[in-house]
Design an enzyme around this catalytic site. Structure first.
Site, mmCIF file in Angstrom:
data_model
loop_
_atom_site.group_PDB
_atom_site.id
_atom_site.type_symbol
_atom_site.label_atom_id
_atom_site.label_comp_id
_atom_site.label_asym_id
_atom_site.label_seq_id
_atom_site.Cartn_x
_atom_site.Cartn_y
_atom_site.Cartn_z
ATOM 1 N N LYS A 188 6.770 16.356 -24.628
ATOM 2 C CA LYS A 188 6.949 15.745 -23.310
ATOM 3 C C LYS A 188 6.837 14.223 -23.399
ATOM 4 O O LYS A 188 7.634 13.505 -22.792
ATOM 5 C CB LYS A 188 5.942 16.314 -22.301
ATOM 6 C CG LYS A 188 6.315 17.718 -21.858
ATOM 7 C CD LYS A 188 5.310 18.297 -20.874
ATOM 8 C CE LYS A 188 5.696 19.705 -20.452
ATOM 9 N NZ LYS A 188 4.645 20.376 -19.688
ATOM 10 N N LYS A 198 19.130 25.199 -26.217
ATOM 11 C CA LYS A 198 18.253 25.970 -25.329
ATOM 12 C C LYS A 198 18.519 25.555 -23.875
ATOM 13 O O LYS A 198 18.580 24.355 -23.584
ATOM 14 C CB LYS A 198 16.797 25.682 -25.696
ATOM 15 C CG LYS A 198 15.826 26.389 -24.781
ATOM 16 C CD LYS A 198 14.403 25.886 -24.931
ATOM 17 C CE LYS A 198 13.610 26.460 -23.784
ATOM 18 N NZ LYS A 198 12.499 25.868 -23.288
ATOM 19 N N LYS A 221 16.221 22.574 -17.842
ATOM 20 C CA LYS A 221 16.627 21.604 -16.820
ATOM 21 C C LYS A 221 16.647 20.194 -17.386
ATOM 22 O O LYS A 221 17.420 19.357 -16.954
ATOM 23 C CB LYS A 221 15.789 21.714 -15.551
ATOM 24 C CG LYS A 221 14.333 21.501 -15.767
ATOM 25 C CD LYS A 221 13.604 21.687 -14.456
ATOM 26 C CE LYS A 221 12.109 21.733 -14.671
ATOM 27 N NZ LYS A 221 11.632 22.918 -15.427
HETATM 28 P P1 ADP Z 1 12.706 24.125 -18.483
HETATM 29 O O1 ADP Z 1 12.919 24.097 -19.987
HETATM 30 O O2 ADP Z 1 13.989 24.274 -17.735
HETATM 31 O O3 ADP Z 1 11.877 22.948 -18.022
HETATM 32 P P2 ADP Z 1 10.280 25.600 -18.140
HETATM 33 O O4 ADP Z 1 9.702 24.935 -19.362
HETATM 34 O O5 ADP Z 1 9.758 25.240 -16.798
HETATM 35 O O6 ADP Z 1 11.863 25.427 -18.186
HETATM 36 O O7 ADP Z 1 10.163 27.171 -18.368
HETATM 37 C C1 ADP Z 1 9.489 28.089 -17.541
HETATM 38 C C2 ADP Z 1 9.478 29.451 -18.208
HETATM 39 O O8 ADP Z 1 10.820 29.890 -18.472
HETATM 40 C C3 ADP Z 1 8.765 29.454 -19.567
HETATM 41 O O9 ADP Z 1 7.997 30.642 -19.677
HETATM 42 C C4 ADP Z 1 9.874 29.462 -20.575
HETATM 43 O O10 ADP Z 1 9.509 30.123 -21.741
HETATM 44 C C5 ADP Z 1 11.007 30.169 -19.858
HETATM 45 N N1 ADP Z 1 12.283 29.575 -20.285
HETATM 46 C C6 ADP Z 1 12.802 28.399 -19.888
HETATM 47 N N2 ADP Z 1 13.971 28.137 -20.475
HETATM 48 C C7 ADP Z 1 14.200 29.193 -21.305
HETATM 49 C C8 ADP Z 1 15.247 29.538 -22.201
HETATM 50 N N3 ADP Z 1 16.321 28.746 -22.357
HETATM 51 N N4 ADP Z 1 15.152 30.669 -22.900
HETATM 52 C C9 ADP Z 1 14.085 31.506 -22.730
HETATM 53 N N5 ADP Z 1 13.069 31.241 -21.893
HETATM 54 C C10 ADP Z 1 13.109 30.109 -21.191
#
Ligand code: ADP
Ligand code: TRP
Length: 327
Positions: A110, A189, A192
């Site tokens: 981050k 991956k 957002k």
């Molecule tokens: P982002 O990467 O969009 O910020 P978050 O980190 O808020 O998403 O993820 C929230 C939850 O969703 C976590 O438990 C994460 O493991 C799951 N998650 C997010 N993106 C993915 C992905 N591309 N594949 C699998 N799981 C995901």
């Protein structure tokens, strides 16, 4: 078994969140006691606009309920409605070495992405451990990116118990969600922060357009294609029925099918999954009081568990006059 997980209200939820986390959460309600919360304290580390945070928090509740979370079987609540977690965060921080937090890869990622390295961001795993330990959670389903945080919660439970010579905090088990990494429209991956998401609750038209824009290679229509390296197929596999997947796989290997066709099939399956949820979401959004009621009632149940655990925690470390304080 008590299953617990949290989702940060820090942006619109997307297919990666659904397949990587929410779907497993919702399925768990069939056979477990479930606590799912909206981690709005955590989001303060990145979202610092009151109106935006309040809106994103409501959105997560609507998304879960629309996707099938049944509040008569599973609890969904705001993290802030159980303020005792902040007290446990402090207590855990006194038994946790700074070195443990310095090893957190999520913190380093981050900061590398330009997020301000506040004390809140640094201590994020301690708050997360408090979230988990305050409910004596048995199982914590999370995506791969969160496993280190849950391992830290396991460590912190042990630090607390060892320091105070007790068995108050329970070691939680990690359950790794099935869809390890859901790819985004560019093949990275889905996240957002990469701007490559397929959002859960865009209009049907926008969602289809987004899917038609998924990056593919330039194999000509007539040639056989490799499903194993294709982003469209990877997403299809996660959403379609096994027979449909076998069908599309054959069409790839046989050749004669363009990527446009494959994307069309993916868009149809996505709409089949998300269309009815979109309708339910619209209905729920029209009745904010009912959603608020659900959040409050569920928080009440969660808080009564948290209060009992905190009584034991305070006694164990001598913060209140407990049974053994005059040893
Ligand atoms: P982002 O990467 O969009 O910020 P978050 O980190 O808020 O998403 O993820 C929230 C939850 O969703 C976590 O438990 C994460 O493991 C799951 N998650 C997010 N993106 C993915 C992905 N591309 N594949 C699998 N799981 C995901
Ligand atoms: N950090 C998690 C995420 O970004 C959200 C979260 C907060 C959480 N507290 C938790 C997940 C406790 C599981 C258990 O996805």
């Amino acid at each position: 078994m008590r299953v617990l997980s949290g989702v940060q209200p820090s942006g619109k939820l997307h297919l990666g969140n659904y397949l990587g986390a929410m779907k497993q959460h919702i399925e768990a309600q069939e056979a477990n006691e479930c606590f799912f919360f909206i981690a709005n304290y955590h989001s303060l580390t990145t979202v610092q606009d009151a109106a935006v945070l309040a809106q994103l928090t409501r959105d997560v509740a609507l998304d879960y309920l629309a996707l099938g979370l049944d509040p008569t079987r599973a609890n969904i609540f705001r993290q802030t409605d159980v303020p005792e977690v902040t007290e446990l965060t402090w207590i855990l921080s006194t038994v946790t070495g700074k070195g443990l937090l310095e090893r957190a890869t999520s913190y380093k990622d981050k900061v590398a992405r330009g997020i301000a390295s506040s004390m809140g961001l640094f201590c994020y795993p301690v708050l997360m451990a408090a979230d988990i330990l305050i409910y004596h959670s048995d199982v914590v389903p999370v995506g791969k990116d969160q496993t280190q945080h849950v391992e830290m919660a396991q460590d912190m439970a042990a630090y607390f118990n060892n320091t105070f010579g007790c068995e108050v905090l329970k070691r939680p088990e990690i359950k790794l969600n099935e869809a390890h990494v859901v790819p985004g429209v560019d093949g990275q991956k889905m996240s957002k922060s990469y701007g490559n998401t397929i959002d859960l609750f865009d209009t049907a038209k926008k969602t289809r357009k987004r899917i038609m824009g998924i990056k593919t290679d330039s194999t000509p229509v007539e040639d056989p294609k490799n499903p194993d390296t294709c982003n469209v197929f990877a997403l299809y596999k996660l959403l379609a029925e096994p027979a449909e997947v076998a069908d599309l796989e054959k069409a790839y290997r046989d050749g004669g099918m363009g990527y446009g066709d494959a994307k069309g099939r993916l868009a149809d399956v996505v709409e089949r999954v998300l269309g009815p949820a979109r309708q339910r979401r619209d209905t729920l959004a029209a009745d904010p009081d009912a959603v608020e009621d659900v959040l409050r009632t569920c928080a009440g149940k969660a808080r009564s568990v948290a209060k009992n655990v905190m009584t034991e925690v305070r006694e164990a470390c001598g913060l209140v006059a407990g049974k053994d304080t005059h040893r």
